[in-house]
Design a protein around this motif. Structure first.
Motif, PDB file in Angstrom:
ATOM      1  N   PRO A  38       0.880  -1.308   0.227  1.00  0.00           N
ATOM      2  CA  PRO A  38       0.060  -0.101   0.048  1.00  0.00           C
ATOM      3  C   PRO A  38       0.956   1.338  -0.050  1.00  0.00           C
ATOM      4  N   LYS A  39       0.231   2.343  -0.142  1.00  0.00           N
ATOM      5  CA  LYS A  39       0.694   3.786  -0.176  1.00  0.00           C
ATOM      6  C   LYS A  39       0.515   4.097   1.172  1.00  0.00           C
ATOM      7  N   ILE A  40       1.656   4.467   1.995  1.00  0.00           N
ATOM      8  CA  ILE A  40       1.535   4.816   3.323  1.00  0.00           C
ATOM      9  C   ILE A  40       1.797   6.286   3.469  1.00  0.00           C
ATOM     10  N   GLU A  41       0.716   6.876   4.232  1.00  0.00           N
ATOM     11  CA  GLU A  41       0.987   8.553   4.849  1.00  0.00           C
ATOM     12  C   GLU A  41       0.504   8.557   5.939  1.00  0.00           C
ATOM     13  N   TYR A  42       1.601   9.421   6.881  1.00  0.00           N
ATOM     14  CA  TYR A  42       1.304   9.760   8.378  1.00  0.00           C
ATOM     15  C   TYR A  42       0.936  11.302   8.120  1.00  0.00           C
ATOM     16  N   LYS A  86      -2.471   6.799   7.069  1.00  0.00           N
ATOM     17  CA  LYS A  86      -3.620   6.207   6.036  1.00  0.00           C
ATOM     18  C   LYS A  86      -2.831   5.185   5.148  1.00  0.00           C
ATOM     19  N   MET A  87      -3.451   4.098   4.761  1.00  0.00           N
ATOM     20  CA  MET A  87      -3.080   3.037   3.599  1.00  0.00           C
ATOM     21  C   MET A  87      -3.783   2.972   2.649  1.00  0.00           C
ATOM     22  N   THR A  88      -3.412   2.963   1.349  1.00  0.00           N
ATOM     23  CA  THR A  88      -4.125   2.968   0.346  1.00  0.00           C
ATOM     24  C   THR A  88      -3.456   1.969  -0.728  1.00  0.00           C
ATOM     25  N   PHE A  89      -4.610   0.918  -1.120  1.00  0.00           N
ATOM     26  CA  PHE A  89      -4.365  -0.126  -1.985  1.00  0.00           C
ATOM     27  C   PHE A  89      -4.793   0.286  -3.212  1.00  0.00           C
ATOM     28  N   HIS A  90      -4.317  -0.301  -4.289  1.00  0.00           N
ATOM     29  CA  HIS A  90      -4.832  -0.176  -5.676  1.00  0.00           C
ATOM     30  C   HIS A  90      -5.095  -1.523  -6.252  1.00  0.00           C
ATOM     31  N   LEU A  91      -6.490  -1.554  -6.654  1.00  0.00           N
ATOM     32  CA  LEU A  91      -7.225  -3.019  -7.139  1.00  0.00           C
ATOM     33  C   LEU A  91      -7.588  -2.459  -8.600  1.00  0.00           C
ATOM     34  N   PRO A 124       8.407   7.388   0.309  1.00  0.00           N
ATOM     35  CA  PRO A 124       8.603   7.943  -1.148  1.00  0.00           C
ATOM     36  C   PRO A 124       8.161   6.773  -2.374  1.00  0.00           C
ATOM     37  N   ASP A 125       7.533   7.150  -3.215  1.00  0.00           N
ATOM     38  CA  ASP A 125       6.843   6.286  -4.157  1.00  0.00           C
ATOM     39  C   ASP A 125       6.493   7.004  -5.350  1.00  0.00           C
ATOM     40  N   PRO A 126       7.014   6.654  -6.653  1.00  0.00           N
ATOM     41  CA  PRO A 126       6.749   7.292  -7.684  1.00  0.00           C
ATOM     42  C   PRO A 126       5.304   7.422  -7.977  1.00  0.00           C
ATOM     43  N   ARG A 127       4.479   6.583  -7.651  1.00  0.00           N
ATOM     44  CA  ARG A 127       3.009   6.354  -7.876  1.00  0.00           C
ATOM     45  C   ARG A 127       2.358   7.632  -7.390  1.00  0.00           C
ATOM     46  N   ASP A 128       3.017   8.505  -6.611  1.00  0.00           N
ATOM     47  CA  ASP A 128       2.530   9.642  -6.069  1.00  0.00           C
ATOM     48  C   ASP A 128       1.998  10.484  -7.409  1.00  0.00           C
ATOM     49  N   GLY A 184      -0.526  23.709   5.446  1.00  0.00           N
ATOM     50  CA  GLY A 184      -1.610  23.965   6.217  1.00  0.00           C
ATOM     51  C   GLY A 184      -1.682  23.139   7.429  1.00  0.00           C
ATOM     52  N   LYS A 185      -2.983  22.755   7.756  1.00  0.00           N
ATOM     53  CA  LYS A 185      -3.290  22.055   9.153  1.00  0.00           C
ATOM     54  C   LYS A 185      -2.527  20.735   9.394  1.00  0.00           C
ATOM     55  N   PHE A 186      -2.420  20.020   8.456  1.00  0.00           N
ATOM     56  CA  PHE A 186      -1.349  18.690   8.305  1.00  0.00           C
ATOM     57  C   PHE A 186      -0.457  18.617   7.450  1.00  0.00           C
ATOM     58  N   ARG A 187       0.664  18.121   7.972  1.00  0.00           N
ATOM     59  CA  ARG A 187       1.843  17.964   7.091  1.00  0.00           C
ATOM     60  C   ARG A 187       1.925  16.328   6.981  1.00  0.00           C
ATOM     61  N   ILE A 188       2.347  15.826   5.744  1.00  0.00           N
ATOM     62  CA  ILE A 188       2.099  14.552   5.544  1.00  0.00           C
ATOM     63  C   ILE A 188       3.868  14.013   5.529  1.00  0.00           C
ATOM     64  N   PHE A 189       3.966  12.752   5.951  1.00  0.00           N
ATOM     65  CA  PHE A 189       4.988  11.988   6.059  1.00  0.00           C
ATOM     66  C   PHE A 189       4.940  10.629   5.415  1.00  0.00           C
ATOM     67  N   GLU A 190       5.305  10.584   4.192  1.00  0.00           N
ATOM     68  CA  GLU A 190       4.829   9.264   3.572  1.00  0.00           C
ATOM     69  C   GLU A 190       6.190   8.529   3.083  1.00  0.00           C
TER      70      GLU A 190
END
Length: 424
Positions: free
Chosen positions: A196-200, A213-218, A403-407, A395-401
């Protein structure tokens, strides 16, 4: 009712005067599989292990339930979603606790690629640790999810296939295929990648990280639709062509009746092309395909005796056959899109999620958590963010993820697809 109102107001007043304490927490997630029914509803089955540290600095030093409650996709997780399996109390030895949970969490499904007969969706789960308020001590406890500094598998890992294969031995793609077979328990979708794609998400105002957050591609298998829809459409197109180019000039009534039969058959087949999506649009290639088919059939139904020429019908036949180019183009676009999302097209490696001989899991009695984890605030404050993570967002949330070229692919799609916000 008045007493309830006064109680709520009293709690609110106490909460405003409360002392805020940021509590360091590591939340390990073991992904087991994705299950689903025939209606497209998906659930993530896994295990959550929550370590709560520095309990001596807050009311957690004596709390009967020291772990923080979960929220999934902004909804409070009930017993059907998460259940405690075991609580281990290490407060006397290490000022820490460890609680293991069983998770069956509903995934939020969004369509990111929908071009007949192919469809790709994202299935995401936003996991949040809820802030708690201790009435007795007047403390508001905010869970700060820590990130692993050396090995991301201490954050999130994927349960390996049941076969005891060495990850480093043999071909990696074979291991990935076995992993996909184990993880994919859905009736409607197939995993493109098991990783999955991972984001904090770091709350920049309060300087702590309460969610990830975890995001899967199906993909929804397109080959079955290709056979079920394209094959009958080829038959209709062939019969329509023979109908138009028939050397015997048919009676006008019979000509129109045959054309109506073809159109009626297409009416029952083509609605299968239109699928559910978060946001619909009139100007899509799917609608273009449907329009081209019916325009071709409409022109093919013009009898020569009535309009004085066969050219209308010939143009209709040509348009009908030209419509088959659209699914062919969609197949090429789908193949390219899927290739970029798959593990072979990205930087993510199998060892980023699955254990091997080098993997050293965190053990609360054996290790100091400060050597394994850091908070997002510490990383940003020191200016030393490990290469394991990429920081972005304002803004309100900063994301730590991860690294993934799918972004870059998803960023392009975000202009056309509406995704859910990251509200508290």
């Amino acid at each position: 009712e008045r007493l309830d109102t006064e109680y709520c107001l009293s709690r609110e007043k106490m909460a405003k005067k409360s002392k805020e304490i940021i509590v360091p927490v590591s939340n390990f997630c073991l992904i087991k599989h994705i299950s689903g029914d025939g209606d497209g509803n998906l659930n993530l089955v896994g295990t959550l292990i929550q370590h709560v540290f520095d309990t001596e600095k807050s009311a957690l030093r004596s709390a009967e339930e020291p772990s923080f409650k979960y929220r999934f996709n902004d909804l409070t997780a009930d017993d059907s979603m998460v259940q405690s399996r075991r609580l281990e109390d290490f407060r006397e030895e290490k000022n820490a606790t460890k609680e293991t949970f069983q998770m069956v969490a509903p995934l939020e499904v969004d369509v990111v690629f929908d071009k007949f007969p192919f469809k790709i969706v994202t299935a995401s789960l936003l996991i949040e640790l809820s802030t708690t308020f201790d009435d007795e001590h007047g403390e508001r406890l905010r869970p700060d999810i820590l990130l692993a500094t050396e090995d991301r598998r201490n954050n999130i890992a994927v349960q390996p296939p049941y076969q005891d294969d060495e990850i480093d031995g043999g071909k990696i793609w074979k291991t990935i295929e076995k992993l996909k077979d184990k993880m994919d328990k859905s009736e409607c979708y197939d995993l493109i990648t098991p990783f999955p794609k991972i984001e904090y998400f770091q709350d920049t105002k309060k300087n702590y990280c309460p969610k990830f957050k975890m995001t899967f591609h199906l993909t929804e298998e397109g080959s079955s639709k290709l056979v079920a829809i394209i094959a009958p459409m080829l038959l209709i197109s062939t019969l329509n062509t023979l109908h138009v180019f028939n050397s015997d000039t048919p009676d006008t009534v019979d000509f129109v009746a045959n054309a109506a039969t073809f159109a009626l058959t297409a009416v029952f087949i083509l609605p299968e092309i239109v699928t559910k999506a978060n946001r619909t649009s009139l100007f899509t290639s799917n609608n273009g395909y449907i329009l081209l088919v019916f325009l071709g059939l409409a022109l093919s139904s013009f009898p020569e005796e009535e309009v004085g020429s066969k050219n209308y019908a010939i143009v209709g036949v040509a348009l009908f056959w030209a419509s088959f180019l659209i699914p062919f183009i969609h197949a090429i676009q789908f193949w390219r899109f899927q290739k970029k999302i798959s593990p072979a097209g990205g930087k993510l490696k199998i060892n980023d999620f699955m254990g091997d001989k080098e993997y050293k899991p965190f053990k609360v009695l054996k290790h100091d958590y400060n050597t394994f984890f850091k908070s997002t605030g510490e990383m940003e404050g020191s200016g030393e963010i490990p290469e394991l993570y990429l920081k972005k967002g304002k803004g309100k949330f900063r994301i730590f993820e991860y690294p993934d070229p799918r972004d870059t692919i998803i960023d392009k799609l975000s202009e056309r697809v509406t995704h859910g916000g990251e509200g508290e």
